[in-house]
Design an enzyme around this catalytic site. Structure first.
Site, PDB file in Angstrom:
ATOM      1  N   HIS A 100     -49.018 -48.200 -68.293  1.00  4.27           N
ATOM      2  CA  HIS A 100     -48.551 -48.370 -67.295  1.00  4.27           C
ATOM      3  C   HIS A 100     -46.800 -47.603 -67.366  1.00  4.27           C
ATOM      4  O   HIS A 100     -46.526 -47.847 -68.455  1.00  4.27           O
ATOM      5  CB  HIS A 100     -48.255 -49.722 -66.682  1.00  4.27           C
ATOM      6  N   HIS A 102     -43.232 -47.381 -66.232  1.00  3.79           N
ATOM      7  CA  HIS A 102     -42.168 -48.333 -65.414  1.00  3.79           C
ATOM      8  C   HIS A 102     -41.291 -47.229 -64.739  1.00  3.79           C
ATOM      9  O   HIS A 102     -40.721 -46.280 -65.428  1.00  3.79           O
ATOM     10  CB  HIS A 102     -41.413 -49.158 -66.415  1.00  3.79           C
TER      11      HIS A 102
HETATM   12  P1  AMP Z   1     -44.962 -54.027 -70.576  1.00  8.40           P
HETATM   13  O1  AMP Z   1     -43.976 -55.129 -71.178  1.00  8.40           O
HETATM   14  O2  AMP Z   1     -44.363 -52.726 -70.664  1.00  8.40           O
HETATM   15  O3  AMP Z   1     -46.433 -54.127 -71.036  1.00  8.40           O
HETATM   16  O4  AMP Z   1     -44.839 -54.359 -69.269  1.00  8.40           O
HETATM   17  C1  AMP Z   1     -45.798 -55.461 -68.327  1.00  8.40           C
HETATM   18  C2  AMP Z   1     -45.112 -55.444 -66.767  1.00  8.40           C
HETATM   19  O5  AMP Z   1     -46.056 -55.830 -66.250  1.00  8.40           O
HETATM   20  C3  AMP Z   1     -43.944 -56.311 -66.976  1.00  8.40           C
HETATM   21  O6  AMP Z   1     -42.611 -55.334 -66.448  1.00  8.40           O
HETATM   22  C4  AMP Z   1     -44.150 -57.394 -65.848  1.00  8.40           C
HETATM   23  O7  AMP Z   1     -43.253 -57.880 -64.970  1.00  8.40           O
HETATM   24  C5  AMP Z   1     -45.530 -56.577 -65.140  1.00  8.40           C
HETATM   25  N1  AMP Z   1     -46.448 -57.765 -64.507  1.00  8.40           N
HETATM   26  C6  AMP Z   1     -47.259 -58.578 -65.204  1.00  8.40           C
HETATM   27  N2  AMP Z   1     -48.186 -59.177 -64.416  1.00  8.40           N
HETATM   28  C7  AMP Z   1     -47.828 -58.477 -63.412  1.00  8.40           C
HETATM   29  C8  AMP Z   1     -48.690 -58.604 -61.876  1.00  8.40           C
HETATM   30  N3  AMP Z   1     -49.526 -59.727 -61.828  1.00  8.40           N
HETATM   31  N4  AMP Z   1     -48.257 -57.848 -61.053  1.00  8.40           N
HETATM   32  C9  AMP Z   1     -47.253 -56.765 -61.154  1.00  8.40           C
HETATM   33  N5  AMP Z   1     -46.434 -56.742 -62.253  1.00  8.40           N
HETATM   34  C10 AMP Z   1     -46.985 -57.469 -63.379  1.00  8.40           C
END
Ligand code: AMP
Ligand code: ZN
Length: 146
Positions: A100, A102
């Site tokens: 993903h 950001h």
């Molecule tokens: P990372 O630490 O780069 O893997 O980021 C994961 C991101 O996913 C974090 O910013 C979380 O806030 C986001 N996240 C986790 N669960 C969900 C969800 N169900 N819907 C939207 N964002 C999410």
């Protein structure tokens, strides 16, 4: 992948406030935003790392990211700048193992306010969940400018 939260969003099994979607990618509001308007762009297919998709798809990921950033700026969320971030692998604090990008809106002087959220993100606890109604309303504003 059945136990992947982002695959569940792609399959419609988990709620998301979607800002953009095509056959290969989907962008939605981060549920635990580091700043207001924080979005994520993901490939629909389950890939963990950036080097698991080809160059064409990598280019498309950033191209969609750029479109969403332009819309975030127009959406009256007070955006002055953006952090584009990929935590590529566990060692880089990737907590959701589905690739993903950001898109984190920034405004001057907002770092101090975000520090507790950043620490919670790094720990994988994520912290403060924003209500679905708020996320939906922000997604609508962003989509209006795409
Ligand atoms: P990372 O630490 O780069 O893997 O980021 C994961 C991101 O996913 C974090 O910013 C979380 O806030 C986001 N996240 C986790 N669960 C969900 C969800 N169900 N819907 C939207 N964002 C999410
Ligand atoms: Zn997945």
């Amino acid at each position: 992948m059945t136990d992947c939260i982002f695959c569940k969003i792609v399959d419609g099994q988990e709620a998301a406030s979607v800002v953009y979607e095509d056959e290969e990618f989907i962008a939605f509001m981060d549920a635990f935003p580091l700043t207001e308007g924080h979005c994520l762009v993901i490939p629909k297919a389950h890939h963990v790392r950036l080097d698991e998709i080809n160059a064409k798809k990598r280019a498309k990921l950033f191209s969609i990211g750029h479109k969403v950033i332009k819309a975030q700026k127009k959406a009256e969320l007070g955006v002055q700048g953006t952090n584009l971030l990929i935590n590529d692998g566990k060692a880089a604090n990737q907590t959701v193992p589905h690739l993903h990008l950001h898109l984190i809106p920034r405004a001057s002087g907002d770092l101090i306010k975000s520090i507790p959220r950043i620490l919670l993100h790094i720990s994988g606890l994520f912290g403060f969940k924003t209500s679905r109604a708020t996320l939906d309303s922000q997604a609508e504003k962003i989509t209006d400018h795409l």
